[in-house]
Design an enzyme around this catalytic site. Sequence first.
Site, PDB file in Angstrom:
ATOM      1  N   ASP A   1      22.435 -36.318  50.563  1.00  0.00           N
ATOM      2  CA  ASP A   1      22.643 -36.346  52.001  1.00  0.00           C
ATOM      3  C   ASP A   1      24.125 -36.602  52.227  1.00  0.00           C
ATOM      4  O   ASP A   1      24.596 -37.727  52.135  1.00  0.00           O
ATOM      5  CB  ASP A   1      21.785 -37.462  52.612  1.00  0.00           C
ATOM      6  CG  ASP A   1      22.007 -37.618  54.103  1.00  0.00           C
ATOM      7  OD1 ASP A   1      22.775 -36.824  54.687  1.00  0.00           O
ATOM      8  OD2 ASP A   1      21.417 -38.546  54.686  1.00  0.00           O
TER       9      ASP A   1
ATOM     10  N   TYR B   1      25.000 -40.418  48.709  1.00  0.00           N
ATOM     11  CA  TYR B   1      24.618 -40.640  50.105  1.00  0.00           C
ATOM     12  C   TYR B   1      25.880 -41.021  50.875  1.00  0.00           C
ATOM     13  O   TYR B   1      26.339 -42.154  50.825  1.00  0.00           O
ATOM     14  CB  TYR B   1      23.565 -41.753  50.176  1.00  0.00           C
ATOM     15  CG  TYR B   1      23.176 -42.163  51.578  1.00  0.00           C
ATOM     16  CD1 TYR B   1      22.909 -41.221  52.554  1.00  0.00           C
ATOM     17  CD2 TYR B   1      23.057 -43.511  51.904  1.00  0.00           C
ATOM     18  CE1 TYR B   1      22.550 -41.611  53.837  1.00  0.00           C
ATOM     19  CE2 TYR B   1      22.691 -43.915  53.181  1.00  0.00           C
ATOM     20  CZ  TYR B   1      22.440 -42.960  54.142  1.00  0.00           C
ATOM     21  OH  TYR B   1      22.086 -43.355  55.401  1.00  0.00           O
TER      22      TYR B   1
ATOM     23  N   HIS C   1      14.159 -36.198  56.443  1.00  0.00           N
ATOM     24  CA  HIS C   1      14.802 -35.136  55.667  1.00  0.00           C
ATOM     25  C   HIS C   1      13.750 -34.368  54.886  1.00  0.00           C
ATOM     26  O   HIS C   1      12.687 -34.915  54.557  1.00  0.00           O
ATOM     27  CB  HIS C   1      15.801 -35.718  54.658  1.00  0.00           C
ATOM     28  CG  HIS C   1      16.974 -36.395  55.271  1.00  0.00           C
ATOM     29  ND1 HIS C   1      18.235 -35.846  55.290  1.00  0.00           N
ATOM     30  CD2 HIS C   1      17.081 -37.615  55.874  1.00  0.00           C
ATOM     31  CE1 HIS C   1      19.073 -36.685  55.877  1.00  0.00           C
ATOM     32  NE2 HIS C   1      18.391 -37.763  56.244  1.00  0.00           N
TER      33      HIS C   1
END
Length: 283
Positions: free
Chosen positions: A156, A116, A274
């Site tokens: 992500d 992330y 998401h």
Amino acid sequence: MSSKAPLRIASVNVNGVRAAFRKGMGEWLDGRGVDILALQEVRASTEDLEGLLGPDWNILHDPATAKGRAGVALASRDRAHIHRVELGAAEFDSAGRWLEADYEVNGTVVTVVSTYVHSGEAETPKQDEKWKFLDAMSERLPELAKHSDYALVLGDLNVGHQKLDIKNWKGNVKRSGFLPRERAYFDRFLGPAGEQVEGADGSTGPGLGWVDVGRQAAGEAEGPYTWWSWRGQAFDNDTGWRIDYHLATPALAAVATNYTVDRAEAYDKRWSDHAPVVVDYAL
């Protein structure tokens, strides 16, 4: 793991796993046949994860230093035989943002990373942390490729690499997530291994040879986007960003099939901002 079926790997920023399960993530997961699941922005305890996923999953979790922030996890149908959480220099706090694990699949070691990347904010200390993280990734990716021919970085990554990856790219060229310097990192990550690559910001550096499985599958087409703001009509109008990735070594990318973004049927069916990105790997 031993199976004649392809290895199905999914990645999703859950935007808080407890809230995601309240909104329907469990139903999605039950019907998706996932073998390895990479999560970002877990924002919960390991005990919470174990309770939500249940006993059929083996869970690795690296929480953030600050409680209730970030957090990455890997859940699998079989136990990882080694895992690592360190990234970058000792003084760099990557807790909750980088988790590696090795899985044995039909006699092959597959290295999977859930990551992330910082969202950043142009010309602020938040962006400085993002630069540090992208620098650390630049150092780690070649090591991962050397460690295993079958390595995969999921998550992500908070950067839209190309104009095709953001619906409204013209309005975002000065915003974190589409800054030329950020995109240049991806130019190098995905450039031919060992060749000098010119980045979006005019800088040059050696390509690392990784493959963007999503772009490989979609070709030169817009999207498919993986994140949409909760605000306004972004989701309904598909005004999104493609910032969730499967980055694979060439050998693994060569056996990738069925790349899918599991976009919700409607705004009120979303359980995160998401969408999961799911790929089969025919090992």
